[in-house]
Structures are given as structure tokens and as C-alpha cells.
Design an enzyme around this catalytic site. Structure first.
Site, PDB file in Angstrom:
ATOM      1  N   CYS A  36       0.849  -1.192   0.000  1.00 38.62           N
ATOM      2  CA  CYS A  36       0.000   0.000   0.000  1.00 38.62           C
ATOM      3  C   CYS A  36       0.888   1.246   0.000  1.00 38.62           C
ATOM      4  O   CYS A  36       1.998   1.237   0.512  1.00 38.62           O
ATOM      5  CB  CYS A  36      -0.910   0.011   1.225  1.00 38.62           C
ATOM      6  SG  CYS A  36      -2.060   1.414   1.230  1.00 38.62           S
ATOM      7  N   ASP A  38       0.428   3.746   1.687  1.00 38.57           N
ATOM      8  CA  ASP A  38       0.372   4.336   3.032  1.00 38.57           C
ATOM      9  C   ASP A  38       1.776   4.662   3.561  1.00 38.57           C
ATOM     10  O   ASP A  38       2.662   3.801   3.518  1.00 38.57           O
ATOM     11  CB  ASP A  38      -0.340   3.346   3.971  1.00 38.57           C
ATOM     12  CG  ASP A  38      -0.744   3.988   5.291  1.00 38.57           C
ATOM     13  OD1 ASP A  38       0.164   4.472   6.007  1.00 38.57           O
ATOM     14  OD2 ASP A  38      -1.948   4.006   5.594  1.00 38.57           O
ATOM     15  N   ARG A  40       2.904   4.803   6.387  1.00 36.79           N
ATOM     16  CA  ARG A  40       3.332   4.064   7.581  1.00 36.79           C
ATOM     17  C   ARG A  40       3.787   2.638   7.289  1.00 36.79           C
ATOM     18  O   ARG A  40       4.122   1.894   8.203  1.00 36.79           O
ATOM     19  CB  ARG A  40       2.174   4.027   8.595  1.00 36.79           C
ATOM     20  CG  ARG A  40       1.729   5.410   9.053  1.00 36.79           C
ATOM     21  CD  ARG A  40       0.368   5.348   9.709  1.00 36.79           C
ATOM     22  NE  ARG A  40      -0.669   4.936   8.757  1.00 36.79           N
ATOM     23  CZ  ARG A  40      -1.955   4.748   9.091  1.00 36.79           C
ATOM     24  NH1 ARG A  40      -2.338   4.923  10.331  1.00 36.79           N
ATOM     25  NH2 ARG A  40      -2.840   4.379   8.180  1.00 36.79           N
ATOM     26  N   HIS A  92      -2.341  -3.934   4.935  1.00 38.59           N
ATOM     27  CA  HIS A  92      -2.178  -3.537   6.339  1.00 38.59           C
ATOM     28  C   HIS A  92      -3.518  -3.205   6.955  1.00 38.59           C
ATOM     29  O   HIS A  92      -4.403  -2.668   6.296  1.00 38.59           O
ATOM     30  CB  HIS A  92      -1.219  -2.347   6.453  1.00 38.59           C
ATOM     31  CG  HIS A  92      -1.760  -1.077   5.859  1.00 38.59           C
ATOM     32  ND1 HIS A  92      -2.330  -0.081   6.627  1.00 38.59           N
ATOM     33  CD2 HIS A  92      -1.873  -0.660   4.579  1.00 38.59           C
ATOM     34  CE1 HIS A  92      -2.735   0.896   5.830  1.00 38.59           C
ATOM     35  NE2 HIS A  92      -2.473   0.585   4.586  1.00 38.59           N
ATOM     36  N   CYS A  95      -6.279   0.110   6.728  1.00 36.32           N
ATOM     37  CA  CYS A  95      -5.989   0.681   5.405  1.00 36.32           C
ATOM     38  C   CYS A  95      -7.105   1.656   4.991  1.00 36.32           C
ATOM     39  O   CYS A  95      -8.276   1.273   4.897  1.00 36.32           O
ATOM     40  CB  CYS A  95      -5.863  -0.438   4.375  1.00 36.32           C
ATOM     41  SG  CYS A  95      -5.428   0.161   2.726  1.00 36.32           S
TER      42      CYS A  95
HETATM   43 CO    CO Z   1      -3.444   1.265   2.941  1.00 36.26          CO
END
Ligand code: CO
Length: 208
Positions: A36, A38, A40, A92, A95
Site C-alpha cells: 500500500c 500508506d 506508515r 495492512h 488501510c
Molecule cells: Co493502505
């Protein structure tokens, strides 16, 4: 960030004066990571790996979509040129893409991308609808989304042809927890050639 870059250079050279010279010689990463976007979930940091070790493709909600030329180009290059041994789809919990796909709210252009996750929900709606707790339901859809994208990956002509040729290539599905840092293996690893033991684990449907 530019200050950080100077610190990175100094630290890298301190550990190994030839650090950059070695990396400049080329890459032979054994792994392709599809994760992803993302902020993090950075592939290298959470797996304690180094530059040169993981070829990375990231998009919103770690999707493998058959018409996505960007993903297909990365996959083709990774499998056929770099000859990676493993492709890992890593989702994750928490998400934003998956959570957004569970609502009827419009978010803009991304809605068209999230459409695919809504399809994953529809596919597993009978089980998901039984889960009363919202967070628990989101977590489960995150897991189903990884499993479905592992299926999608296995069905690409690129992976199919690699297996046909007997190329050692395994596909895996993982889910990362931002809350604990732990990676959970969804146990949908798939590989189909003599070098890896002729194991094909798709006979029974996965139960994440
Ligand atoms: Co995500």
C-alpha cells in the site's frame, strides 16, 4: 529531508566505504513487494532490509488489477528481467483505501480504484456481513483483499508463464499491523515448479 540525505550518506559510508559503489553496480533483488502507498508501511524499514534487496511497487490498498499497466510493467520486469524468486502482496490493517471502500461516500477519482475492493467485499459479503464489530469487519476485508490480490497475481500471464517455464517463483500474501508492527502471513503462498517442490496450494479456498 536533504539534511537527512547527508546523514544517510555519512552513516552508509561509515559502515562500508564502498556502499554506493557496490549498489551502483546493479541490482538483483530476490523479492518484489506489492504494498500500500500508506506512509506508515515502508517495505524496507518494516522488514529490516536494505536498498538493493526489495523491488517495490506501491499503490492505494496494494491492488493487483489486470489492466494496470504500471503494476504489470513492474511485475514483468521483476519476474522476467530481475528474476525475483518471491512476489509478496502486503496489505495492512486500518488501510484507508479499504475502509473508504466500505462506505458509500464519494472521495473523487479514487472511487474508481476502490471499486475493485467493493468487488472483494461483494465476493465475501456473506461472511463479512455477519461480523458486527466494524473494526473487525474492516480487518477481515483487509485480509480478503490481500488474498484476492494474490489470486489476481497468480492469474496474470506473467506469473502463469513463469510457472509454465519452471521458473522458481513463489507468490505470498501478508498483512502488516501498524499497531504492533507484526506481519501476519496469510498462508496463501503459491509456487508451482520442481525447484520449489511442486506445491500448488490453491486446491482449497484460503481461510484468512
Ligand atoms: Co493502505
Amino acid at each position: 529531508m536533504l539534511e537527512g540525505n547527508k546523514e544517510f550518506i555519512a552513516k552508509s559510508l561509515e559502515n562500508d566505504p564502498d556502499y554506493f559503489t557496490k549498489l551502483a553496480n546493479g541490482q538483483k533483488p530476490p523479492i518484489l513487494w506489492i504494498g500500500c502507498a500508506d506512509s506508515r508501511v515502508p517495505a524496507n524499514q518494516i522488514t529490516n532490509t536494505n536498498p538493493g534487496e526489495i523491488f517495490v511497487h506501491r499503490n492505494i490498498a496494494n491492488m493487483v488489477i489486470h489492466s494496470d499497466m504500471n503494476m504489470l510493467s513492474v511485475l514483468d520486469y521483476a519476474v522476467n528481467v530481475l528474476e525475483v524468486k518471491h512476489v509478496i502482496v502486503t496489505g495492512h490493517y486500518g488501510c484507508g483505501g479499504v475502509i473508504a471502500a466500505m462506505t458509500n461516500k464519494q472521495f473523487g477519482l479514487i472511487d474508481n480504484w476502490l471499486r475493485h475492493i467493493k468487488d472483494v467485499y461483494r465476493l465475501h459479503a456473506s461472511k463479512l456481513d455477519l461480523i458486527k464489530d466494524e473494526k473487525e469487519r474492516q480487518d477481515k476485508l483487509v485480509e480478503y483483499n490481500v488474498v484476492e490480490n494474490v489470486y489476481n497475481l497468480c492469474k496474470t500471464s506473467i506469473v502463469q508463464n513463469a510457472w509454465q517455464k519452471g521458473q522458481p517463483l513463489a507468490v505470498h500474501g501478508w498483512v502488516y499491523s501498524i499497531e504492533t508492527g507484526i506481519i501476519k502471513d496469510m498462508n496463501v503462498s503459491t509456487y508451482d515448479n520442481a525447484n520449489m517442490g511442486n506445491v500448488f496450494k490453491f486446491n482449497s479456498p484460503p481461510t484468512p
